[in-house]
Design an enzyme around this catalytic site. Structure first.
Site, mmCIF file in Angstrom:
data_model
loop_
_atom_site.group_PDB
_atom_site.id
_atom_site.type_symbol
_atom_site.label_atom_id
_atom_site.label_comp_id
_atom_site.label_asym_id
_atom_site.label_seq_id
_atom_site.Cartn_x
_atom_site.Cartn_y
_atom_site.Cartn_z
ATOM 1 N N ASP A 80 0.869 -1.169 0.000
ATOM 2 C CA ASP A 80 0.000 0.000 0.000
ATOM 3 C C ASP A 80 0.917 1.234 0.000
ATOM 4 O O ASP A 80 2.090 1.133 0.364
ATOM 5 C CB ASP A 80 -0.877 -0.062 1.251
ATOM 6 N N HIS A 112 -10.277 5.821 -9.289
ATOM 7 C CA HIS A 112 -11.748 5.955 -9.221
ATOM 8 C C HIS A 112 -12.234 6.303 -7.819
ATOM 9 O O HIS A 112 -11.518 6.167 -6.834
ATOM 10 C CB HIS A 112 -12.402 4.649 -9.673
ATOM 11 N N LYS A 120 -9.320 -0.938 -3.859
ATOM 12 C CA LYS A 120 -9.239 -1.897 -2.758
ATOM 13 C C LYS A 120 -10.417 -1.656 -1.805
ATOM 14 O O LYS A 120 -10.742 -0.499 -1.565
ATOM 15 C CB LYS A 120 -7.919 -1.740 -1.994
ATOM 16 N N ASP A 156 0.007 5.190 0.903
ATOM 17 C CA ASP A 156 -0.153 6.150 2.006
ATOM 18 C C ASP A 156 -0.338 5.433 3.342
ATOM 19 O O ASP A 156 -1.234 4.614 3.495
ATOM 20 C CB ASP A 156 -1.353 7.068 1.736
ATOM 21 N N CYS A 187 -5.568 2.994 -8.557
ATOM 22 C CA CYS A 187 -6.986 3.095 -8.891
ATOM 23 C C CYS A 187 -7.366 4.566 -8.783
ATOM 24 O O CYS A 187 -7.286 5.146 -7.703
ATOM 25 C CB CYS A 187 -7.834 2.267 -7.925
HETATM 26 ZN ZN LIG Z 1 -10.612 1.698 -9.699
#
Ligand SMILES: [Zn+2]
Length: 639
Positions: free
Chosen positions: A254, A337, A358, A256, A335
């Site tokens: 991951d 989105h 995620k 952050d 991602c």
């Molecule tokens: Zn996404």
């Protein structure tokens, strides 16, 4: 016909001591001349014609080729005698070139899937394709900037301006080129090199170059030190393990809160600050041949708070900071989105419910395909339950960190395989700890009966839950069901403990007994377990659903775990100890670093805890079947 050009014009001055009487192309690499290794690779990938460009000692190379025939491979040796640079030498051999050819440098040891590389060039419809990879010293390497469509954007020669941030991608000196591209170049006077002259000039003239990024082994062996390292890599199997057809072990990271401070959503380059010890941790993972792959949710893109170019700069800074300390990432998937509309300036096209955010597994799925990752040997490390849930769904071993969100979010109902303080501890566990500790604990694993209750006691932060988690993993590897839980789930709220209370008063043992009763009594347990928030120091409303089969082993850790009564269950008691200096360092990390306690308060708490715990801990040790010493790495106990 499929042609390769090998650039073997170098004099090999730096390797003189190793060459004796031989030309550089015939330097011995673990019992075989380098040229022989290169020709075998070309042969295996269906190449039919090789143009070998040399500057001297043509007869020695031809003698080698007569001695060691390569079936199906026509090798033509051209001696030029003129120093022209890499591109200049290829252009001078123009009359011998096919319409399309592979360029291999004569001083690289490589084990690359040349078929896949060639086909990627064809699939991209490119005029030229460059093999690129990250390295562990990008600050003093010539770098290549590419875009999302894998087109080369710029060549960035060293030295790099102070304070500039660049992605870590280096030209590995392996190309597929169309002859028309090479011949479009008008060289100036003097030497012409591909990397320094021809590619930058053609890029400027509007030609398009495709980038092929891979972790496969390709290294320059032009000095004695590099040659020795490469021979070491061959012998250790490192070269073979980096082949494209070999399943890879990966650590998904991951971003952050795991690599860098989680200071809200990062939209500006300077806001990205690495957490302590992160470069060394990533470097350790690199050196142990784990592919380091970042998977990050970046809804700032959908919200319009950062552009794709901003994000590229942020990741350039991330890779620059890691690279300064010899660490690199193999890939980064993001991602962009976000499912919820309603932010000013948001990007409508990115406001979707996607499969990549995620805990969705879209990014991991793509990486698994791109890198041929074996999930059973791979891990995910993150500070949020969404990371853990994405990893669980993908069959990875999961590690939750206390950095960033501190595992304090309860977005997903999931229990991680391991919980450690920070990435350095996770990297230690992955690269050394889990293998060494599983070996240490093997005698215990041999003695655990099905359906047993294994209680694990010891002082706070001695490593009890680590031992529980490892035993669970070890039992599962042996095909046996096991669940690992911490008695800390049944800690009472700080406010509900008596003022002068002891360790026992901190736990609600009767609640634990009641909750686990169906299993303790010999049956199957299906329950919602309480969750204790270490930061808030109180139980919280949410719960973790858990199912423990009657024949499962339950591994329960806690200072007073031995106190739990289970008359109907086979029983094993473990005691875990660690050197006090190490334990204090962990306590300091937890209380001072993560919880922000001041030194005086910590010292008082530490003294009180020691006085309070000692009698209990001594008693627990006396009644234990095994004692695990995590500092000495010893196991004592049952014969
Ligand atoms: Zn996404």
């Amino acid at each position: 016909m499929r042609q390769a050009v090998i650039l073997a014009g170098g004099l090999g001055t730096r390797l003189a001591a190793r060459l004796g009487d031989l030309p550089k192309a015939l330097v011995d690499v673990d019992g075989e001349p380098l040229l022989g290794r290169q020709l075998r690779l070309l042969q295996a990938h269906g190449f039919t014609d090789v143009l070998l460009l040399v500057n001297h000692r043509k007869e020695a190379i031809e003698a080698f080729l007569r001695q060691v025939p390569f079936a199906g491979l026509r090798v033509e040796v051209i001696e030029d005698g003129e120093a022209r640079g890499t591109a200049g030498a290829v252009m001078a051999a123009g009359a011998h070139l096919s319409e399309r050819f592979l360029v291999v440098y004569g001083d690289t040891l490589l084990d690359v899937d040349l078929t896949a590389f060639w086909e990627a060039h064809l699939a991209a419809g490119a005029e030229g394709t460059l093999f690129l990879h990250p390295n562990d010293h990008p600050h003093d390497s010539d770098l290549v900037a590419i875009d999302e469509a894998r087109r080369v954007r710029a060549f960035l020669p060293k030295p790099h301006p102070a304070g500039s941030y660049r992605r870590n991608l280096v030209n590995a000196a392996l190309y597929v080129l169309e002859k028309r591209l090479v011949m479009a170049y008008r060289p100036g006077p003097g030497l012409s090199d591909f990397g320094a002259d021809l590619f930058p000039a053609l890029l400027k003239a509007g030609h398009s170059l495709h980038a092929y990024v891979s972790f496969e082994y390709i290294k320059d062996i032009g000095t004695p030190e590099r040659l020795d390292r490469a021979v070491g890599d061959l012998r250790s199997g490192k070269v073979a393990r980096a082949r494209l057809d070999v399943p890879q072990q990966a650590v998904f990271l991951d971003r952050d809160g795991t690599l860098n401070h989680d200071s809200g959503h990062i939209a500006r380059t300077e806001d990205l600050l690495l957490l302590p010890g992160v470069p060394a941790a990533v470097r350790a993972l690199n050196r142990h041949e784990f592919r380091c792959i970042v998977v990050t949710n970046q809804p700032v893109l959908a919200r319009g708070e950062a552009s794709a170019a901003d994000m590229e700069q942020i990741h350039a800074r991330l890779e620059t900071l890691l690279g300064q300390e010899g660490a690199y990432l193999d890939a980064l998937y993001l991602c962009p989105h976000h499912p919820d509309a309603g932010f000013a300036g948001e990007v409508a096209a990115l406001k979707i419910r996607c499969a990549c955010r995620k805990p969705g597994t879209g990014m991991i799925d793509r990486a698994r395909h791109d890198f041929r990752i074996d999930p059973t040997r791979s891990w995910i490390v993150g500070d949020r339950t969404a990371d853990i849930e994405a990893g669980r769904r993908s069959g990875l071993t999961t590690i939750l960190l206390q950095t960033g969100a501190g595992g304090g979010d309860r977005h997903c109902d999931v229990i991680p395989d391991f919980e450690v303080a920070d990435l350095p501890e996770a990297a230690w566990l992955i690269t050394q700890g889990h293998g060494a500790l599983l070996a240490l604990l093997a005698p215990v694993l041999d003695r655990v009966n099905a359906g047993a209750l294994v209680t694990i006691s010891g002082q706070g932060r001695a490593g009890k839950s680590l031992v529980g988690a490892l035993l669970r993993l070890g039992l599962r590897q042996r095909g046996r069901g096991a669940v690992s839980l911490s008695l800390d789930r049944w800690l009472k709220a700080e406010s509900a403990r008596p003022a002068a209370g002891t360790v026992e008063d901190r736990y609600d043992l009767s609640a634990a007994t009641t909750c686990l009763a169906p299993w303790l009594d010999g049956g199957t347990l299906e329950a919602r377990l309480p969750v204790y928030d270490r930061i808030a120091r109180a139980p919280v409303a949410s719960a973790n659903h858990v199912r423990i089969e009657a024949e499962d082993v339950l591994l329960l850790d806690g200072v007073i775990a031995h106190r739990l009564a289970a008359p109907g269950r086979p029983r094993l008691r473990l005691f875990v100890r660690v050197d006090e200096a190490e334990r204090v360092a962990r306590l300091e990390k937890e209380y001072i670093t993560f919880r922000g306690m001041d030194r005086a308060a910590f010292d008082a708490l530490y003294r009180a805890r020691v006085d309070d715990e000692i009698p209990l801990v001594d008693a627990a040790r006396a009644t234990s079947d095994w004692c695990v010493d995590l500092s000495a790495m010893t196991l004592e106990g049952m014969p």
